[in-house]
Design an enzyme around this catalytic site. Structure first.
Site, PDB file in Angstrom:
ATOM      1  N   HIS A 154     -73.232 -25.512   6.988  1.00 20.90           N
ATOM      2  CA  HIS A 154     -74.666 -25.747   7.042  1.00 20.90           C
ATOM      3  C   HIS A 154     -75.095 -26.111   8.462  1.00 20.90           C
ATOM      4  O   HIS A 154     -74.503 -26.988   9.098  1.00 20.90           O
ATOM      5  CB  HIS A 154     -75.086 -26.867   6.085  1.00 20.90           C
ATOM      6  CG  HIS A 154     -76.567 -27.128   6.108  1.00 20.90           C
ATOM      7  ND1 HIS A 154     -77.468 -26.197   5.652  1.00 20.90           N
ATOM      8  CD2 HIS A 154     -77.297 -28.174   6.555  1.00 20.90           C
ATOM      9  CE1 HIS A 154     -78.701 -26.677   5.809  1.00 20.90           C
ATOM     10  NE2 HIS A 154     -78.615 -27.874   6.362  1.00 20.90           N
ATOM     11  N   SER A 155     -76.136 -25.434   8.970  1.00 14.43           N
ATOM     12  CA  SER A 155     -76.717 -25.710  10.282  1.00 14.43           C
ATOM     13  C   SER A 155     -75.650 -25.531  11.371  1.00 14.43           C
ATOM     14  O   SER A 155     -75.144 -24.421  11.546  1.00 14.43           O
ATOM     15  CB  SER A 155     -77.339 -27.107  10.287  1.00 14.43           C
ATOM     16  OG  SER A 155     -78.171 -27.298  11.406  1.00 14.43           O
ATOM     17  N   MET A 156     -75.281 -26.554  12.100  1.00 14.02           N
ATOM     18  CA  MET A 156     -74.197 -26.426  13.065  1.00 14.02           C
ATOM     19  C   MET A 156     -72.954 -25.855  12.395  1.00 14.02           C
ATOM     20  O   MET A 156     -72.222 -25.053  12.982  1.00 14.02           O
ATOM     21  CB  MET A 156     -73.864 -27.781  13.692  1.00 14.02           C
ATOM     22  CG  MET A 156     -72.734 -27.717  14.711  1.00 14.02           C
ATOM     23  SD  MET A 156     -72.264 -29.315  15.429  1.00 14.02           S
ATOM     24  CE  MET A 156     -71.123 -29.911  14.179  1.00 14.02           C
ATOM     25  N   SER A 196     -75.566 -21.340   6.150  1.00 15.46           N
ATOM     26  CA  SER A 196     -76.729 -22.024   5.580  1.00 15.46           C
ATOM     27  C   SER A 196     -77.533 -22.736   6.668  1.00 15.46           C
ATOM     28  O   SER A 196     -76.970 -23.391   7.548  1.00 15.46           O
ATOM     29  CB  SER A 196     -76.244 -23.044   4.537  1.00 15.46           C
ATOM     30  OG  SER A 196     -77.278 -23.907   4.139  1.00 15.46           O
TER      31      SER A 196
END
Length: 246
Positions: free
Chosen positions: A95-97, A122
């Site tokens: 997720h993200s990073m 994500s």
């Protein structure tokens, strides 16, 4: 060279027993996040799926360790801890990073002949889709950004001590993300499923679609209602989606 059991235990967390699992899900947290972010997912998918959440240095019980501020270095370290002869099919979820990190880990694993069966990216725009972000240069901007995104740590940011403890990890993570660069033609062979929130200030739907350029396998885009941390508010829907892959 294989990692020692103690080193592996520092990085790779299993919250639920899953000895007879049909597959492994490697979970990579967001900037400032920790392995425990994926605890609800581990509970929901056990015992069918062996959920392995990565604990980056510099947070929670690893707070005394120096955080890593480079995604390539982080990917190398994590790949070195993964089983060279995996017993189960591996799926990567970031997720993200963690989505960018998952992409880099997948590239390395595929080059080594042990690639995952799928990458789930994500809350992040395509790897080569660049915005000129420099939040990592200012602690005040980092805190403001975390508050604006309503992340899991935001409720704690009013505590001065907690803020001081969180800053080194946040600064390193923001540096890693904002200095990351990816070639426009970089691809992985496995399918990519992209999850995005329809009101995410960090990623537009068009920017999420850009992941399509980075796989020679299948591509699937799932849009959920919510902001950057839609994974928390839509966890049940995401769990049901993940179950389809195992």
């Amino acid at each position: 060279m294989s990692a020692s059991p103690s080193e592996e235990a520092k990085w790779l967390r299993r919250y639920q027993p899953a000895e007879n699992a049909v597959g492994t899900l490697l979970c990579l947290p967001h900037a400032g996040g920790s392995a425990s972010f994926f605890l609800p997912l581990a509970r929901a998918l056990a015992p069918k799926v062996d959920v392995v959440a990565v604990q980056y240095p510099g947070r929670q019980d690893r707070r005394a360790e120096r955080p890593i501020d480079d995604l390539a270095t982080l990917a190398d370290r994590i790949c070195g801890l993964l089983d060279p002869t995996p017993q189960r099919p591996l799926t990567v979820f970031g997720h993200s990073m963690g989505a960018l990190l998952g992409f880099e880990i997948t590239r390395r694993l595929e080059a080594d002949g042990r690639g995952p069966v799928r990458l789930l990216a994500s809350g992040r725009r395509g790897p080569a889709t660049h915005r000129d972000e420099r939040v990592h240069r200012s602690d005040e901007e980092i805190m403001a950004d975390v508050r604006a995104l309503s992340g899991t740590a935001s409720l704690l940011l009013g505590d001065e001590e907690v803020m001081r403890a969180a800053l080194p990890a946040l600064r390193a993570d923001y540096t890693a993300v904002e200095t990351y660069r990816c070639e426009p033609d970089a691809t992985v062979a496995c399918p990519i499923t992209v999850l995005t929130g329809d009101d995410d200030p960090k990623t537009t739907v068009d920017e999420a679609k850009a992941w399509d350029q980075h796989t020679t396998g299948g591509f699937d885009l799932r849009v959920f209602s919510g902001g950057h941390f839609f994974v928390s508010t839509r966890m049940q829907e995401i769990t049901e989606l993940l179950k389809q892959y195992f």
